[in-house]
Design a protein around this motif. Structure first.
Motif, PDB file in Angstrom:
ATOM      1  N   THR A  77      12.250 -28.854  -6.410  1.00 10.07           N
ATOM      2  CA  THR A  77      13.343 -30.783  -6.854  1.00 10.07           C
ATOM      3  C   THR A  77      14.755 -30.278  -7.054  1.00 10.07           C
ATOM      4  OG1 THR A  77      11.122 -31.721  -7.911  1.00 10.07           O
ATOM      5  CG2 THR A  77      13.692 -31.688  -8.902  1.00 10.07           C
ATOM      6  N   ARG A 118      18.714 -30.668  -5.433  1.00 11.60           N
ATOM      7  CA  ARG A 118      20.028 -30.476  -6.575  1.00 11.60           C
ATOM      8  C   ARG A 118      21.402 -29.505  -6.355  1.00 11.60           C
ATOM      9  NH1 ARG A 118      21.225 -34.556  -9.866  1.00 11.60           N
ATOM     10  NH2 ARG A 118      18.957 -34.512 -11.085  1.00 11.60           N
ATOM     11  N   ARG A 141       8.944 -28.100  -8.517  1.00 11.47           N
ATOM     12  CA  ARG A 141      10.136 -28.022  -8.892  1.00 11.47           C
ATOM     13  C   ARG A 141      10.807 -27.217  -7.867  1.00 11.47           C
ATOM     14  NH1 ARG A 141       8.587 -27.929 -14.697  1.00 11.47           N
ATOM     15  NH2 ARG A 141       8.660 -30.217 -15.320  1.00 11.47           N
ATOM     16  N   ASP A 163      25.420 -32.227 -13.594  1.00  5.23           N
ATOM     17  CA  ASP A 163      25.284 -32.957 -11.942  1.00  5.23           C
ATOM     18  C   ASP A 163      25.859 -34.902 -12.394  1.00  5.23           C
ATOM     19  OD1 ASP A 163      25.738 -33.462  -9.948  1.00  5.23           O
ATOM     20  OD2 ASP A 163      24.014 -33.994  -9.443  1.00  5.23           O
ATOM     21  N   GLU A 164      25.546 -35.095 -13.576  1.00  7.53           N
ATOM     22  CA  GLU A 164      24.806 -36.439 -13.581  1.00  7.53           C
ATOM     23  C   GLU A 164      26.523 -36.808 -14.852  1.00  7.53           C
ATOM     24  OE1 GLU A 164      21.702 -38.249 -14.081  1.00  7.53           O
ATOM     25  OE2 GLU A 164      20.165 -37.115 -12.308  1.00  7.53           O
ATOM     26  N   ARG A 208      20.543 -31.087 -13.647  1.00 11.21           N
ATOM     27  CA  ARG A 208      20.632 -32.863 -13.830  1.00 11.21           C
ATOM     28  C   ARG A 208      21.899 -32.675 -15.003  1.00 11.21           C
ATOM     29  NH1 ARG A 208      20.488 -36.632 -17.487  1.00 11.21           N
ATOM     30  NH2 ARG A 208      20.200 -34.907 -18.884  1.00 11.21           N
ATOM     31  N   GLU A 230      16.457 -27.301 -13.888  1.00 13.15           N
ATOM     32  CA  GLU A 230      16.219 -28.922 -13.847  1.00 13.15           C
ATOM     33  C   GLU A 230      16.742 -29.398 -14.252  1.00 13.15           C
ATOM     34  OE1 GLU A 230      12.452 -32.013 -12.208  1.00 13.15           O
ATOM     35  OE2 GLU A 230      12.240 -30.749 -13.573  1.00 13.15           O
ATOM     36  N   GLU A 231      17.049 -29.645 -14.870  1.00 18.96           N
ATOM     37  CA  GLU A 231      17.593 -30.347 -16.834  1.00 18.96           C
ATOM     38  C   GLU A 231      18.718 -30.227 -17.110  1.00 18.96           C
ATOM     39  OE1 GLU A 231      17.962 -33.298 -19.549  1.00 18.96           O
ATOM     40  OE2 GLU A 231      16.723 -32.531 -17.758  1.00 18.96           O
ATOM     41  N   ARG A 248      31.140 -28.395 -10.253  1.00 22.00           N
ATOM     42  CA  ARG A 248      29.796 -29.022  -9.707  1.00 22.00           C
ATOM     43  C   ARG A 248      28.952 -27.945  -8.243  1.00 22.00           C
ATOM     44  NH1 ARG A 248      31.397 -33.936 -12.100  1.00 22.00           N
ATOM     45  NH2 ARG A 248      29.874 -35.153 -13.410  1.00 22.00           N
TER      46      ARG A 248
END
Length: 447
Positions: free
Chosen positions: A100, A104, A97, A328-329, A325, A321-322, A260
């Protein structure tokens, strides 16, 4: 009956007296002490609200100084954190992670080629300054007055403007803002006022060839949200390039919050090194140092030392990580900024209706409220200003169930979970608090 009488703090006050016997000031951080009879102890938080151990509920605009960007106990991030628990905790070894999340960060913030992790903003800035010194072979550095870069010796220097005359042909003295700071370190720290282009050039001409780094918070997270102009930050970038100084943009509070890509993306300036922390994992402890490849590769056995037992802990890295996300998304950042703008408009109407001069500073997602027609654009002007109205109003807001920092230095932070009910409760409380503050100041003037 006063507003304070509407809020029962019996249990918090009793807890304070017990805690005082084991914890300095009864708290785990000095900034959580709000007075012997006003320090609160939290029972829980959910969304944009918290509840103390007396059962008082509050709409919260501190959000732990910004980390709870999605709101407290966000189900998505907490579920990810629980999966991180299953990994096993801390190994002093790496997990997948880490890459990962680094990917990001690099995607969200252009120019951040490589990433290392820390546990807090303070740790991240400490590592960033060490990295800059190792890369340049220089020791001194430049701070912007009013900036806050954490509680470590090299960063804890400020301009002494108490007895300084604004019209004098000299800068304020540099002093430490804590006891226990070795005064021998002062010779390494230079200070410059925010948004004063001439003074910035002067300092670089005088010290540029000896400085390793310039550290700047383009939105000053501990000084009313004062905002650097794009021209000032671009000049800093130009001067750093000219003198071989590394530009460190401290995004501990602004990173992944105002955009962001952080405040640097809004200003159109790419630093050599950035630090991130508070909005990375919705409250789980993690921070990051990121920057251009040749600088970041100075971390290593033959370069700048960096490490930490708990860096990239399996729970925090999974939460990051979450959280990243989501930021960002989804439209989370746009939504919380819209809430902040709506809140500002509501507060402005209340103040306009009473002919109270005011202005806002910072960004819609983390704004400062200032009671003057024009907000200050540097620490010296803020320090010499009158913030009595704000400080008085803030205490009344606490009694009315709205949590803001008790003084004007800290911005109001927005989160995705702030909703219409939060807005309605806040504006009702602001109206009452403003009227009470006016009455208090009138009474004080007559006495």
């Amino acid at each position: 009956m006063t507003l304070a009488d509407q809020r029962n703090l019996t249990k918090s006050n009793a807890q304070f007296q017990r805690a005082l016997k084991r914890l300095p000031l009864g708290v785990a951080s000095s900034f959580r002490y709000w007075g012997d009879d006003r320090t609160i102890y939290v029972a829980r938080g959910k969304g944009g609200r918290i509840w103390d151990i007396d059962g008082n509920g509050y709409v919260d605009y501190r959000l732990g100084y910004g980390p709870a960007i999605l709101g407290y106990a966000d189900a998505r991030v907490d579920a990810a954190a629980r999966k991180g628990m299953e990994v096993g905790g801390v190994f002093a070894l790496s997990t997948e992670r880490e890459l990962t999340v680094a990917d990001r960060i690099a995607k969200m913030v252009p120019g951040m080629d490589l990433v290392r992790y820390s546990n807090s903003g303070t740790e991240a800035v400490m590592a960033a300054l060490r990295l800059a010194r190792a890369h340049t072979g220089r020791d001194s550095y430049l701070l912007v007055e009013g900036g806050y870069h954490g509680l470590f010796d090299a960063a804890m220097w400020m301009a002494d403007v108490e007895d300084w005359e604004a019209g004098s042909n000299r800068d304020p003295d540099i002093i430490s803002y804590s006891k226990g700071i070795p005064q021998t370190l002062k010779s390494l720290a230079h200070l410059v006022p925010m948004n004063n282009m001439q003074r910035l050039e002067d300092v670089f001409r005088r010290y540029g060839n000896t400085m390793a780094a310039m550290l700047i918070e383009p939105i000053q997270g501990n000084c009313c949200g004062i905002l650097a102009t794009p021209e000032y930050v671009r000049l800093a970038r130009k001067l750093c390039d000219e003198y071989g100084v590394l530009l460190i943009i401290d995004e501990v509070k602004t990173g992944f919050r105002v955009a962001r890509g952080g405040i640097q993306s809004l200003l159109g300036v790419t630093p050599d090194i950035s630090t991130f922390a508070k909005a990375m994992a919705n409250g789980y402890p993690i921070a990051a140092i990121a920057g251009r490849e040749d600088v970041m590769r100075t971390f290593g056995y033959n370069g700048a030392a960096h490490g930490g037992t708990y860096t990239a802990h399996s729970v925090s890295i999974a939460a990051a990580e979450e959280c990243l996300r989501i930021l960002d998304e989804t439209d989370a950042l746009a939504n919380l900024a819209t809430y902040g703008k709506t809140l500002q408009n509501g507060i402005a109407k209340i103040l306009d209706d009473r002919n109270i001069v005011h202005s806002f500073t910072g960004h819609d997602s983390m704004f400062g409220l200032f009671f003057a027609e024009k907000a200050p654009d540097n620490y010296r002007d803020w320090k010499k200003s009158d913030y009595t109205f704000y400080d008085t109003m803030a205490h009344h807001l606490h009694d009315l169930g709205i949590i803001v920092e008790p003084d004007s230095r800290e911005p109001w932070f927005m989160c995705e979970a702030h909703d219409q009910s939060c807005l309605s409760d806040t504006l009702k409380a602001v109206e009452i608090a403003v009227d009470q503050t006016q009455q208090d100041l009138e009474d004080a003037a007559r006495s």
